[in-house]
Design a protein around this motif. Structure first.
Motif, PDB file in Angstrom:
ATOM      1  N   SER A 112       0.810  -1.216   0.000  1.00 21.09           N
ATOM      2  CA  SER A 112       0.000   0.000   0.000  1.00 21.09           C
ATOM      3  C   SER A 112       0.843   1.265   0.000  1.00 21.09           C
ATOM      4  O   SER A 112       0.387   2.322  -0.433  1.00 21.09           O
ATOM      5  CB  SER A 112      -0.921   0.026   1.233  1.00 21.09           C
ATOM      6  OG  SER A 112      -1.842  -1.021   1.199  1.00 21.09           O
ATOM      7  N   PRO A 121       1.706   6.782  -3.076  1.00 20.47           N
ATOM      8  CA  PRO A 121       1.469   5.482  -2.438  1.00 20.47           C
ATOM      9  C   PRO A 121       1.821   4.321  -3.349  1.00 20.47           C
ATOM     10  O   PRO A 121       2.046   4.505  -4.547  1.00 20.47           O
ATOM     11  CB  PRO A 121      -0.026   5.536  -2.139  1.00 20.47           C
ATOM     12  CG  PRO A 121      -0.582   6.365  -3.256  1.00 20.47           C
ATOM     13  CD  PRO A 121       0.454   7.404  -3.548  1.00 20.47           C
ATOM     14  N   TYR A 124      -3.214   2.526  -5.266  1.00 24.61           N
ATOM     15  CA  TYR A 124      -4.136   3.649  -5.146  1.00 24.61           C
ATOM     16  C   TYR A 124      -5.204   3.638  -6.224  1.00 24.61           C
ATOM     17  O   TYR A 124      -5.079   2.965  -7.260  1.00 24.61           O
ATOM     18  CB  TYR A 124      -3.378   4.981  -5.205  1.00 24.61           C
ATOM     19  CG  TYR A 124      -2.580   5.205  -6.474  1.00 24.61           C
ATOM     20  CD1 TYR A 124      -3.137   5.865  -7.575  1.00 24.61           C
ATOM     21  CD2 TYR A 124      -1.265   4.763  -6.582  1.00 24.61           C
ATOM     22  CE1 TYR A 124      -2.414   6.076  -8.731  1.00 24.61           C
ATOM     23  CE2 TYR A 124      -0.533   4.975  -7.749  1.00 24.61           C
ATOM     24  CZ  TYR A 124      -1.110   5.629  -8.812  1.00 24.61           C
ATOM     25  OH  TYR A 124      -0.383   5.830  -9.974  1.00 24.61           O
ATOM     26  N   LYS A 132      -5.866  11.158  -6.660  1.00 25.77           N
ATOM     27  CA  LYS A 132      -5.426   9.819  -6.284  1.00 25.77           C
ATOM     28  C   LYS A 132      -5.733   9.571  -4.810  1.00 25.77           C
ATOM     29  O   LYS A 132      -5.572  10.451  -3.983  1.00 25.77           O
ATOM     30  CB  LYS A 132      -3.917   9.658  -6.527  1.00 25.77           C
ATOM     31  CG  LYS A 132      -3.507   9.811  -7.980  1.00 25.77           C
ATOM     32  CD  LYS A 132      -1.995   9.661  -8.134  1.00 25.77           C
ATOM     33  CE  LYS A 132      -1.571   9.838  -9.583  1.00 25.77           C
ATOM     34  NZ  LYS A 132      -0.093   9.713  -9.754  1.00 25.77           N
ATOM     35  N   HIS A 133      -6.168   8.346  -4.508  1.00 24.56           N
ATOM     36  CA  HIS A 133      -6.497   7.985  -3.145  1.00 24.56           C
ATOM     37  C   HIS A 133      -5.844   6.644  -2.824  1.00 24.56           C
ATOM     38  O   HIS A 133      -6.077   5.640  -3.494  1.00 24.56           O
ATOM     39  CB  HIS A 133      -8.015   7.891  -2.963  1.00 24.56           C
ATOM     40  CG  HIS A 133      -8.732   9.138  -3.369  1.00 24.56           C
ATOM     41  ND1 HIS A 133      -8.775  10.258  -2.576  1.00 24.56           N
ATOM     42  CD2 HIS A 133      -9.416   9.451  -4.503  1.00 24.56           C
ATOM     43  CE1 HIS A 133      -9.465  11.212  -3.190  1.00 24.56           C
ATOM     44  NE2 HIS A 133      -9.851  10.742  -4.362  1.00 24.56           N
ATOM     45  N   LYS A 134      -5.024   6.664  -1.800  1.00 23.80           N
ATOM     46  CA  LYS A 134      -4.297   5.474  -1.385  1.00 23.80           C
ATOM     47  C   LYS A 134      -5.254   4.343  -1.018  1.00 23.80           C
ATOM     48  O   LYS A 134      -6.280   4.563  -0.375  1.00 23.80           O
ATOM     49  CB  LYS A 134      -3.419   5.816  -0.177  1.00 23.80           C
ATOM     50  CG  LYS A 134      -2.732   4.622   0.462  1.00 23.80           C
ATOM     51  CD  LYS A 134      -1.990   5.057   1.713  1.00 23.80           C
ATOM     52  CE  LYS A 134      -1.470   3.864   2.495  1.00 23.80           C
ATOM     53  NZ  LYS A 134      -0.771   4.280   3.727  1.00 23.80           N
TER      54      LYS A 134
END
Length: 322
Positions: A112, A121, A124, A132-134
């Motif tokens: 992760s 990260p 993601y 962007k979202h981990k």
């Protein structure tokens, strides 16, 4: 004197027996080696995610195990855009030599925190607007997921194995109320429901769908092993994941000519279920209901879809409502 002779004879017999056991053990070990070796190419593919706002899903693989043994042929870490591998597309993950026998599980370790270039990260979700979202994991920095199936490696031959990530099972939006936060699902929630298939023992399905699909609606087709679908369990609103036991899923695509397809289905008998999702006020897709659908040629065919290795099955489906 007789006792002494008997003792000597007994020692001689014991020694002979010990030599026999050693010889048998040695032959057994050599026999294991005589199984020979073949090569296994491990590929990855994906089934559609449920969120229309997702543009890409990147995962970083740091380790691969086959039957619990680390695959030396894996050159990692490796970061892959899983969503780019839909509709029969695959990407090679690793190739290596293996003892010629059957294998039932392949395990991937996912990172992760850090990608293949050392950037954060590691895994993601990328949204349509570029954010962007981990993909966090409750297991910590790295987590392992095991895919189940049947792979047969033959001596002096090559096997191609395809792992289906099925992202709708792998990722979920946060329950915190922020639709922008995502995470890997808990391993316990999908343990036993991730699959791989041997390409030589798999077939495919191409289908045409005759039914209305509203602008705010999405129709997903779920493939189940015959007899394994339980509607009340699979649609339970309190379950961590709905339609968890589905072997594979795909989306109805197209405005005028609507179609769907399945790839890398192991040879066997399946049933197909068509499910409607409607977009709610928050922009999320909610379960609307199971669609009444049947084959154009046989009303019961969708409950007994026979997949044969190397064969593409064509279906014409008529939907009559929910």
């Amino acid at each position: 004197m007789w006792k002494r002779k008997n003792s000597v004879m007994s020692m001689w017999a014991t020694g002979l027996l010990s030599l026999s056991v050693l010889a048998f053990t040695s032959c057994s070990k050599e026999g294991d080696g005589d199984l020979g070796e073949g090569s296994m190419e491990i590929r990855v593919t994906d089934s559609p995610a449920d969120n229309d706002g997702i543009e890409a899903v990147f995962v970083t693989v740091t380790n691969v195990k086959v039957g619990g043994q680390v695959v030396d042929g894996f050159e990692g870490p490796k970061t892959i855009d899983i969503m780019a591998l839909q509709n029969g597309k695959t990407e090679v993950l690793a190739t290596d030599k293996f003892t010629a026998k059957s294998y039932q599980n392949i395990t991937l370790e996912l990172d992760s925190e850090m990608d293949e270039n050392g950037n954060a990260p590691g895994s993601y979700v990328e949204m349509a607007d570029g954010t962007k979202h981990k993909l966090a994991s409750t297991a910590g920095e790295k987590s392992e997921y095991t895919f189940n199936g049947a792979a047969r490696v033959m001596a002096d031959a090559k096997s191609t194995i395809v792992l289906d990530f099925d992202l709708r099972k792998f990722i979920r939006e946060s329950d915190s109320g922020s639709a922008s936060d995502f995470s890997f699902v808990n391993k316990s929630d999908i343990d036993g429901y991730l699959r791989f298939s041997d390409e030589d023992n798999a077939g495919s399905v191409k289908g045409n769908y005759d039914g209305q699909v509203a602008a705010d609606e999405k129709v997903i087709v779920y493939a189940y092993e015959k007899g394994s679908f339980n509607e009340s369990q699979e649609t339970d609103e309190n379950a961590a994941l709905q339609f968890k036991k589905a072997v594979a899923s795909t989306e109805i695509l197209g405005a005028l000519t609507k179609s769907f397809s399945f790839y890398f289905l192991e040879e066997g008998e399946y049933e197909l279920h068509f499910v409607s999702y409607i977009e709610n006020e928050a922009g999320e897709m909610e379960l609307n209901g199971i669609i009444d659908a049947e084959s154009e040629t046989n009303a019961n065919l969708l409950n007994n879809v026979k997949i044969q290795a190397g064969v593409q099955l064509t279906l014409n489906v008529i939907a009559s409502g929910i």
